[in-house]
Motif scaffolding. Structure first.
Motif, PDB file in Angstrom:
ATOM      1  N   LYS A  65      42.716 -64.225 -29.270  1.00  0.00           N
ATOM      2  CA  LYS A  65      41.929 -65.448 -29.117  1.00  0.00           C
ATOM      3  C   LYS A  65      42.868 -66.633 -28.948  1.00  0.00           C
ATOM      4  O   LYS A  65      43.886 -66.718 -29.627  1.00  0.00           O
ATOM      5  CB  LYS A  65      41.067 -65.664 -30.352  1.00  0.00           C
ATOM      6  CG  LYS A  65      39.847 -64.782 -30.354  1.00  0.00           C
ATOM      7  CD  LYS A  65      38.954 -65.102 -31.526  1.00  0.00           C
ATOM      8  CE  LYS A  65      37.699 -64.239 -31.432  1.00  0.00           C
ATOM      9  NZ  LYS A  65      37.015 -64.155 -32.714  1.00  0.00           N
ATOM     10  N   SER A 297      41.877 -71.337 -31.488  1.00  0.00           N
ATOM     11  CA  SER A 297      40.920 -71.421 -30.384  1.00  0.00           C
ATOM     12  C   SER A 297      40.259 -70.066 -30.198  1.00  0.00           C
ATOM     13  O   SER A 297      40.760 -69.060 -30.694  1.00  0.00           O
ATOM     14  CB  SER A 297      41.617 -71.822 -29.090  1.00  0.00           C
ATOM     15  OG  SER A 297      41.872 -73.189 -29.097  1.00  0.00           O
ATOM     16  N   HIS A 298      39.183 -70.033 -29.445  1.00  0.00           N
ATOM     17  CA  HIS A 298      38.410 -68.788 -29.406  1.00  0.00           C
ATOM     18  C   HIS A 298      38.405 -68.078 -28.077  1.00  0.00           C
ATOM     19  O   HIS A 298      38.129 -66.900 -27.995  1.00  0.00           O
ATOM     20  CB  HIS A 298      36.985 -69.063 -29.885  1.00  0.00           C
ATOM     21  CG  HIS A 298      36.966 -69.426 -31.330  1.00  0.00           C
ATOM     22  ND1 HIS A 298      37.229 -68.494 -32.319  1.00  0.00           N
ATOM     23  CD2 HIS A 298      36.807 -70.613 -31.952  1.00  0.00           C
ATOM     24  CE1 HIS A 298      37.205 -69.095 -33.488  1.00  0.00           C
ATOM     25  NE2 HIS A 298      36.959 -70.387 -33.298  1.00  0.00           N
TER      26      HIS A 298
END
Ligand code: GP9
Ligand code: MN
Length: 411
Positions: A65, A297-298
Motif C-alpha cells: 500500500k 497511504s492506501h
C-alpha cells in the motif's frame, strides 16, 4: 542573453503540463528519502533466476500500500553516469553531450530541487555516499546544488572487512547512516547513493544471497549477485528506519541511476532474456526502476506510461506543495493528468508509448517491430532541439538571468 532565453522559455512554456492538483502538497512537511540504486536496471525487477527472485524486497515494496511503480521509466544519463543522474533529478535539465556537467559547470546557478526545499520549505538537506568527497567533483557541485551536509567516506567506519569493490558495502553504509539520520533536523531531505552494485560487481561469497549465474560472461553472472545484495541491504534499511521512527513521517523515491550492463554484454543478455538484443531491445534495457512509496497511504499502482529521470524534480516539488517559480524544467509531474509520454535520451534516442526511435531506426514500442524511419523523424527532431536548449542553458549559465528576465528588466 535575453534573446537566448526568450526562445527557450517559450519552448518550455509551450510544452508545459499542469501538475496534478490533487497531489499538490500531499507530502508537505514529510522527510524526503531519495535512494539512488547503483547501476540498477529494471529488467531485474519481478524476475527470477533459477526460481529465485533477484529483487524480492523491491518486488514486495511495489505491491505494498502506498507504492507507485513506474514500469517504463528510463534513465537519461550520458558520460557523467551517476553524476548525470544526480544532475537530471535535481534540475530537470539534461546532462551534457560529452563529459560530465559536474566537472564542467559547477559554478553555474541552479534552481535545484534541494534549493527549492531549503528556500521555500526550510528543509535540512543532506546527501549520503560513502566515497571520496571529490569523486565526480561532488564537493564542488554540491555547493551549487545546495546540500547542507554531505556525509562521505570520512563519516563512515570503513575497514577491509566491511568493504568490497568500490568501498563500503551497502549493508554497512545504510546501517552506519542511521545514527547520522537520527541527528538531522526535521523535516529533512536525505539522498542515498549506493555503491556495491557497481561494475565489476564484486562480492564475497559469504554475502551472496543468490549464486552467480552460469553464462560465459562473468560480469553479467555477478551482476545478479550484487543487485540482490543491494536489495537485501535496502530491506534492512527500511526495517532500521521503522525502528528509528523515521519511516512513517517520510516519503521514499527509489530509482536506478543508469545501466549496469553495457552493450559489450549483449551475448549473455540475449541468452538471459531469450531474445536478440536489437537496437530496440537495447533501448528497452535502459529502463531503470522507479518506486514512489508513501507510508500510510492506501493506493497501490503500476504506471506503465513512458517517463524519465527528468520528471522527478517537478513531481517532487508538486508533492511537497511547492509551485514552480520562474524556472526552466524539461520534465513534468509524473502524476499530471496531462502528462505526455516522451522520453529523450542523451544520445538523441526517443521513447514514447507508441515508438522507440534510435539512430536512424524506428520501432513500434509494444512489439519491437521495425517501421519506416520517417515515422520517427518528428520525434527525433524535437529531441535534438530540446537537448540543444538544455545544453545552451548550461553552457550559458542562463538560469542566473531568469529572475531579471521575468521582472522584465532584461527583456
Ligand atoms: C562513485 C559512484 C559511482 O562515487 O557514484 O559512479 P559511476 O561510475 O556509477 O558514475
Ligand atoms: Mn552509478
Amino acid at each position: 542573453d535575453s534573446d537566448k532565453l526568450t526562445e527557450i522559455v517559450n519552448y518550455v512554456n509551450a510544452n508545459k503540463e499542469k501538475p496534478n492538483e490533487d497531489l499538490f502538497g500531499k507530502a508537505k512537511g514529510k522527510n524526503l528519502f531519495l535512494i539512488s540504486l547503483e547501476s540498477t536496471q529494471d529488467f531485474v525487477v519481478n524476475r527470477e533466476i533459477d526460481g529465485q527472485e533477484i529483487t524480492p524486497f523491491l518486488n514486495q515494496l511495489i505491491k505494498e500500500k502506498g507504492s507507485y511503480y513506474f514500469s517504463n521509466f528510463y534513465h537519461q544519463t550520458g558520460q557523467g553516469k551517476t553524476s548525470d543522474s544526480e544532475f537530471i533529478v535535481e534540475n530537470s535539465l539534461y546532462g551534457l553531450p560529452r563529459g560530465a556537467v559536474f566537472f564542467s559547470n559547477p559554478q553555474n546557478k541552479y534552481q535545484s530541487l534541494t534549493n527549492y526545499l531549503k528556500d521555500e520549505k526550510g528543509y535540512y538537506t543532506s546527501v549520503f555516499h560513502a566515497n571520496n568527497k571529490s569523486f565526480w567533483n561532488r564537493d564542488v557541485m554540491y555547493e551549487a546544488i545546495g546540500y547542507d551536509r554531505f556525509f562521505s567516506d570520512l563519516d563512515y567506519w570503513i575497514t577491509e572487512e566491511n568493504s568490497i569493490g568500490w568501498g563500503l558495502k551497502d549493508d554497512h553504509f545504510f546501517t552506519q547512516s542511521i545514527p547520522h539520520l537520527k541527528q538531522l533536523p526535521q523535516p529533512f531531505m536525505a539522498k542515498f547513493i549506493t555503491l556495491t552494485n557497481h561494475f565489476p560487481f564484486s562480492l564475497s561469497q559469504q554475502d551472496e544471497i543468490i549464486p552467480e549465474w552460469n553464462s560465459k560472461d562473468g560480469t553479467v553472472n555477478r551482476y545478479f549477485t550484487t543487485v540482490s545484495y543491494q536489495d537485501a541491504a535496502l530491506r534492512k534499511f527500511f526495517e532500521q528506519l521503522k525502528a528509528a521512527g523515521l519511516y512513517e513521517n517520510s516519503i521514499f523515491v527509489i530509482y536506478g541511476d543508469h545501466y549496469g550492463i553495457s552493450d559489450n554484454h549483449n551475448t549473455a543478455m540475449s541468452q538471459f532474456l531469450n531474445t536478440t538484443i536489437t537496437p530496440y531491445e537495447y533501448i528497452e534495457l535502459q529502463k531503470v526502476p522507479l518506486i514512489f512509496h508513501f507510508p500510510k497511504s492506501h493506493e497501490t499502482k503500476t504506471i506503465t506510461s513512458v517517463t524519465g529521470q527528468i520528471d522527478l524534480k517537478p513531481t517532487i516539488l508538486n508533492l511537497m506543495g511547492i509551485s514552480e517559480k520562474s524556472d526552466i524544467q524539461f520534465g513534468s509531474d509524473l502524476f499530471s493528468e496531462e502528462k505526455k509520454d516522451n522520453v529523450i535520451m542523451r544520445d538523441g534516442s526517443v521513447v514514447t508509448n507508441t515508438y522507440v526511435a534510435t539512430g536512424n531506426k524506428c520501432y513500434l514500442k509494444e512489439t519491437g517491430q521495425e517501421i519506416p524511419s520517417a515515422e520517427c523523424m518528428p520525434l527525433l527532431l524535437k529531441a535534438k532541439k530540446e537537448l540543444s536548449y538544455s545544453d545552451r542553458v548550461i553552457y550559458g549559465d542562463l538560469l542566473k538571468f531568469l529572475p531579471s528576465y521575468y521582472e522584465g528588466t532584461d527583456k
